[in-house]
Design an enzyme around this catalytic site. Structure first.
Site, PDB file in Angstrom:
ATOM      1  N   TYR A 191       0.779  -1.272  -0.116  1.00 30.41           N
ATOM      2  CA  TYR A 191      -0.199   0.152  -0.053  1.00 30.41           C
ATOM      3  C   TYR A 191       0.787   1.305   0.066  1.00 30.41           C
ATOM      4  CZ  TYR A 191      -3.350   3.445   1.648  1.00 30.41           C
ATOM      5  OH  TYR A 191      -4.262   4.458   1.800  1.00 30.41           O
ATOM      6  N   ASP A 286       9.300   2.410  -0.370  1.00 31.87           N
ATOM      7  CA  ASP A 286       8.209   3.416   0.469  1.00 31.87           C
ATOM      8  C   ASP A 286       8.515   2.895   1.979  1.00 31.87           C
ATOM      9  OD1 ASP A 286       6.063   3.990   2.152  1.00 31.87           O
ATOM     10  OD2 ASP A 286       4.533   3.355   0.621  1.00 31.87           O
ATOM     11  N   LYS A 314       5.364   9.089   9.306  1.00 31.00           N
ATOM     12  CA  LYS A 314       4.989   8.570  10.550  1.00 31.00           C
ATOM     13  C   LYS A 314       6.114   9.000  11.617  1.00 31.00           C
ATOM     14  CE  LYS A 314       2.387   4.679   9.064  1.00 31.00           C
ATOM     15  NZ  LYS A 314       1.241   5.111   9.192  1.00 31.00           N
TER      16      LYS A 314
END
Length: 474
Positions: A191, A286, A314
């Protein structure tokens, strides 16, 4: 004390139910903060109830689609009642009903030094006094940028944005601008945010072009998206042969976290690095989840593979909304205003996010950080797997430093097809049982878990004991 907690306590007293108070624990290695008194309802032994959560969530469903602002929070994949939280501290969370949980979600990864860290909070208060947003350059951007560049092997220049999704959107446009090519290759189960080009359903036997995986995504947005099974280097090589000179980049999570925890095989990342170099394509890691979690320099430091472009999020915002993409200087100089590829954001480089990121990374630089994460996470995963074996459940799982996962399947799990063989119904029952025992896990079999420096050996011991208790009764 929050109004919701006070209301819960008042209702309990009115019903003749006894009340006990719980003080929030200290953050790891931080001075003691003012105790926060919370209400927890007990009748003899404490009963697990979520009446306030139900009330708030039912109201939310009339206000927001599905009652949430991000789909997985609705507990659709595990069933039962979503939990509405009131506060967090260290490795623990409290919901609006006063229930306390050991947390292994960590706001989906950012809380690597523990929730509401006193040092980070103190720095945020000082920054807050100067303002919440400038919409203009601030010196804090330079500080965090230098820390990121010094840490991550692939990054020579960086652009801050506001989320992991936005970081991947920027990286996608960048690789196409730099290479002059339009096709990208991604992996099933990986994702990269909800941008149209990434929302592609990668079913079994997919060999060339993907199909949109969400209504509202036009076919034209995904016509250039190729897909392959994760950990399948031969499938990647075949796609490069069939699309020679047309693929701008390969995007991947170097350790999958959005199909459950799935690490790469030893040869997989090397094969991707080799095939992209041979074809003139770029390799994009990613690292929104893995950045600063597997090692201070991320998965690329841990595995010794340097991509061309990296996306982050994050942890680099210390719990505040943030994202970033970076890479080689010649690639990044394509980005406006240095180059012609346009990307902008009013809140990018927000001083609060920069402050939280700076002080979070400072803590991660301390000696022993990743050794401690590896120790507690290893003990957690092994304890849960041992409990599964004792109670007769087929389980497999693993961890790297502060990231982990397990499946209700015999394994091994190399890709999303393997992950889908897991007993998701059993995971749902396990998840609900762990909530009742005071442990908060991600509400999906297909999400990785996260530990923090605030997790104690006692947290791990209690969690393993809870897991065995739940596994014996499901």
């Amino acid at each position: 004390m929050a109004g919701a907690a006070a209301a819960a306590a008042a209702a309990a007293v009115a019903s003749g139910i006894s009340i006990r108070t719980v003080s929030a624990p200290r953050a790891s290695r931080a001075p003691r903060a003012r105790s926060v008194v919370r209400a927890a309802i007990s009748v003899g032994e404490k009963a697990y109830t979520v009446h306030k959560s139900e009330e708030i969530f039912n109201a939310a469903k009339e206000l927001m689609p599905g009652g949430v602002n991000s789909p997985v929070r609705a507990f659709k994949s595990v069933g039962g009642q979503p939990i509405v939280f009131d506060s967090v501290k260290g490795s623990h969370m409290w919901d609006v009903d006063g229930n306390e949980y050991i947390d292994y979600v960590g706001s989906w990864g950012p809380a690597i030094i523990g929730h509401a860290d006193d040092t980070v909070n103190a720095a945020l208060i000082e920054t807050l006094k100067k303002g919440t947003s400038f919409g203009a350059p601030c010196a804090l951007e330079n500080v965090l940028a230098q820390m990121v560049i010094s840490a991550v092997p692939s990054i020579e220049m960086v652009r801050f944005v506001n989320s992991g999704t936005e970081a991947c959107m920027g990286a996608l446009r960048l690789v196409r601008a730099f290479t002059g090519r339009e096709k990208i290759l991604k992996f099933e189960g990986c994702y990269h945010g909800h941008a149209d080009s990434f929302l592609v359903k990668a079913g079994s036997g997919v060999a060339t072009l993907g199909l949109p995986d969400s209504p509202g995504v036009p076919k034209g947005a995904t016509v250039g998206t190729l897909t392959a099974p994760y950990n399948d280097a031969e499938a990647v090589k075949k796609l490069f042969e069939d699309n020679k000179g047309e693929i701008a980049a390969v995007f991947l999570e170097p350790v999958v976290g959005n199909a459950g925890f799935i690490p790469p095989t030893p040869a997989f990342l090397n094969a991707l690095r080799e095939v992209t170099k041979q074809d003139g394509a770029l390799l994009v890691f990613d690292e929104v989840m893995t950045g600063f979690r597997l090692a201070y320099g991320g998965a690329q430091e841990y595995f010794g593979i340097t991509p061309d472009v990296t996306t982050l999020g994050k942890i680099i915002g210390g719990g505040l909304p943030v994202g970033a993409y970076g890479g080689r200087k010649d690639i990044m100089e394509m980005v406006a205003p240095a180059g012609p590829m346009y990307q902008a954001g009013t809140l990018s480089g927000n001083p609060l996010a920069m402050t939280a990121g700076i002080h979070t990374l400072k803590r991660l630089m301390e000696p022993g950080t990743y050794e401690y994460l590896d120790k507690v996470t290893g003990e957690l995963v092994q304890g849960i797997l041992d409990a599964g074996a004792k109670t007769g459940h087929e389980m497999c799982g693993g961890h790297i430093r502060g990231m982990f996962g397990f499946f209700f399947a015999s394994g091994p799990v190399y890709n999303f097809d393997d992950a889908k063989k897991s007993d998701t119904a059993k995971f749902g029952r396990f998840h609900r049982g762990m909530l009742e025992e005071g442990v908060y896990l991600a509400p999906s079999q297909f999400e990785a878990g996260f530990t923090s420096l605030a997790h104690t050996p006692q947290d791990i011991e209690k969690t393993v004991e809870a897991a065995e208790k739940v596994l014996r009764r499901i």
